[in-house]
Design a protein around this motif. Structure first.
Motif, PDB file in Angstrom:
ATOM      1  N   PRO A  46       0.755  -1.294   0.026  1.00 45.66           N
ATOM      2  CA  PRO A  46       0.010   0.066  -0.130  1.00 45.66           C
ATOM      3  C   PRO A  46       0.846   1.254   0.033  1.00 45.66           C
ATOM      4  O   PRO A  46       1.801   1.289   0.903  1.00 45.66           O
ATOM      5  N   ALA A  47       0.450   2.129  -0.718  1.00 43.25           N
ATOM      6  CA  ALA A  47       1.132   3.225  -0.862  1.00 43.25           C
ATOM      7  C   ALA A  47       1.192   4.281   0.346  1.00 43.25           C
ATOM      8  O   ALA A  47       2.153   5.083   0.409  1.00 43.25           O
ATOM      9  N   LEU A  88       6.950   9.127  -4.566  1.00 42.45           N
ATOM     10  CA  LEU A  88       6.974  10.144  -5.870  1.00 42.45           C
ATOM     11  C   LEU A  88       6.331   9.577  -6.986  1.00 42.45           C
ATOM     12  O   LEU A  88       5.667  10.025  -7.849  1.00 42.45           O
ATOM     13  N   PHE A  89       6.775   8.171  -7.309  1.00 42.83           N
ATOM     14  CA  PHE A  89       6.369   7.546  -8.472  1.00 42.83           C
ATOM     15  C   PHE A  89       4.823   7.188  -8.444  1.00 42.83           C
ATOM     16  O   PHE A  89       4.149   7.356  -9.500  1.00 42.83           O
ATOM     17  N   CYS A  90       4.240   6.766  -7.227  1.00 46.15           N
ATOM     18  CA  CYS A  90       2.781   6.799  -7.177  1.00 46.15           C
ATOM     19  C   CYS A  90       2.070   7.817  -7.477  1.00 46.15           C
ATOM     20  O   CYS A  90       1.136   8.145  -8.397  1.00 46.15           O
ATOM     21  N   LYS A  91       2.548   9.088  -7.005  1.00 49.07           N
ATOM     22  CA  LYS A  91       1.967  10.496  -7.048  1.00 49.07           C
ATOM     23  C   LYS A  91       1.951  10.757  -8.516  1.00 49.07           C
ATOM     24  O   LYS A  91       0.917  11.290  -9.198  1.00 49.07           O
ATOM     25  N   ALA A  92       3.145  10.586  -9.088  1.00 46.93           N
ATOM     26  CA  ALA A  92       3.453  11.223 -10.565  1.00 46.93           C
ATOM     27  C   ALA A  92       2.726  10.274 -11.640  1.00 46.93           C
ATOM     28  O   ALA A  92       2.274  10.748 -12.668  1.00 46.93           O
ATOM     29  N   LEU A  93       2.657   8.926 -11.261  1.00 46.96           N
ATOM     30  CA  LEU A  93       2.194   8.086 -12.576  1.00 46.96           C
ATOM     31  C   LEU A  93       1.024   7.308 -12.139  1.00 46.96           C
ATOM     32  O   LEU A  93       0.160   6.880 -13.031  1.00 46.96           O
ATOM     33  N   GLY A  94       0.187   7.494 -11.035  1.00 45.37           N
ATOM     34  CA  GLY A  94      -0.908   6.653 -10.497  1.00 45.37           C
ATOM     35  C   GLY A  94      -2.140   8.001 -10.767  1.00 45.37           C
ATOM     36  O   GLY A  94      -1.841   8.942 -10.981  1.00 45.37           O
ATOM     37  N   PRO A  95      -3.183   7.312 -10.283  1.00 51.96           N
ATOM     38  CA  PRO A  95      -4.280   8.139 -10.441  1.00 51.96           C
ATOM     39  C   PRO A  95      -4.399   9.406  -9.210  1.00 51.96           C
ATOM     40  O   PRO A  95      -3.410   9.169  -8.176  1.00 51.96           O
ATOM     41  N   SER A  96      -5.281  10.294  -9.116  1.00 53.54           N
ATOM     42  CA  SER A  96      -4.951  11.232  -8.081  1.00 53.54           C
ATOM     43  C   SER A  96      -4.946  10.827  -6.832  1.00 53.54           C
ATOM     44  O   SER A  96      -4.358  11.460  -6.006  1.00 53.54           O
ATOM     45  N   ASP A  97      -5.469   9.761  -6.637  1.00 51.55           N
ATOM     46  CA  ASP A  97      -5.537   9.328  -5.012  1.00 51.55           C
ATOM     47  C   ASP A  97      -4.774   8.131  -5.028  1.00 51.55           C
ATOM     48  O   ASP A  97      -4.869   7.392  -4.112  1.00 51.55           O
ATOM     49  N   ALA A  98      -3.525   8.105  -5.678  1.00 47.92           N
ATOM     50  CA  ALA A  98      -2.755   6.993  -5.765  1.00 47.92           C
ATOM     51  C   ALA A  98      -2.071   6.784  -4.159  1.00 47.92           C
ATOM     52  O   ALA A  98      -1.770   5.593  -3.850  1.00 47.92           O
ATOM     53  N   LEU A 101      -3.952   4.298  -2.232  1.00 50.26           N
ATOM     54  CA  LEU A 101      -4.288   2.969  -2.820  1.00 50.26           C
ATOM     55  C   LEU A 101      -3.180   1.976  -2.625  1.00 50.26           C
ATOM     56  O   LEU A 101      -1.960   2.158  -2.426  1.00 50.26           O
ATOM     57  N   THR A 102      -3.575   0.722  -2.908  1.00 45.86           N
ATOM     58  CA  THR A 102      -2.518  -0.456  -3.032  1.00 45.86           C
ATOM     59  C   THR A 102      -2.642  -0.461  -4.621  1.00 45.86           C
ATOM     60  O   THR A 102      -3.207  -0.918  -5.171  1.00 45.86           O
ATOM     61  N   PRO A 103      -1.177  -0.139  -5.169  1.00 49.17           N
ATOM     62  CA  PRO A 103      -1.110  -0.312  -6.503  1.00 49.17           C
ATOM     63  C   PRO A 103      -1.297  -1.583  -7.015  1.00 49.17           C
ATOM     64  O   PRO A 103      -0.964  -2.717  -6.602  1.00 49.17           O
TER      65      PRO A 103
END
Length: 172
Positions: A46-47, A88-98, A101-103
């Motif tokens: 989980p992020a 950083l990568f979750c925020k940059a590449l994931g959805p707005s609520d990354a 979330l659990t990727p």
């Protein structure tokens, strides 16, 4: 965190470590590509996991693989580095609520998840193989090995994630 959460991730960790140590460490395709599927465990945690426990989990994960791979702390370093960069990568590449979330394919979407996973795998592999080489000698050879290993690992990552996605879709 409830106990079922802890047990679920402990079981996943044991499976990823066992597959890496018992199966994938013996795979060295043409002495140019080595898959490191165990980092998928870190990628998929989980992020919103607390920073220090996550870094310690990455440290222990890398250390265990290092012990069984005789790589003298190289995986440990690469794992802690990708754990440090993960938000950083979750925020940059994931959805707005990354960051809540659990990727996964389901939470990030397939395209975003693969971009995120590719970034994390590429950083781990580049750091690992350049540290393993210990110098800038044979730079092209090391780059070729990094690229080949990224491709091999990403094929495994895609396969595992696709299987999990299809399995969870069939349950619904």
């Amino acid at each position: 965190m409830n106990s079922s959460f802890n047990y679920k991730y402990l079981v996943h960790w044991l499976i990823y470590i066992a597959v890496q140590v018992l199966v994938l460490n013996g795979v060295d395709y043409l002495q140019m590509a080595t898959p490191f599927l165990f980092i998928l465990f870190l990628i998929n945690l989980p992020a919103d996991m607390a920073r220090i426990p996550f870094l310690l989990t990455a440290f222990v994960t890398g250390l265990v693989v290092d012990v069984f791979s005789s790589t003298a702390g190289i995986h440990c370093t690469a794992c802690v580095f990708i754990a440090y960069l993960k938000p950083l990568f979750c925020k940059a590449l994931g959805p707005s609520d990354a960051l809540t979330l659990t990727p996964s394919f389901r939470s990030f979407g397939q395209s975003r998840y693969l971009q995120y996973a590719l970034s994390m795998v590429a950083i781990h592999h580049a750091l690992f193989f350049f540290m393993e080489n210990g110098s800038t000698n044979m730079l092209l050879s090391v780059l070729f090995r990094v690229v080949q290993s990224i491709i091999f690992t990403m094929l495994l990552v895609f396969s595992v994630e696709y299987f999990k996605y299809r399995h969870s879709s069939n349950e619904n």
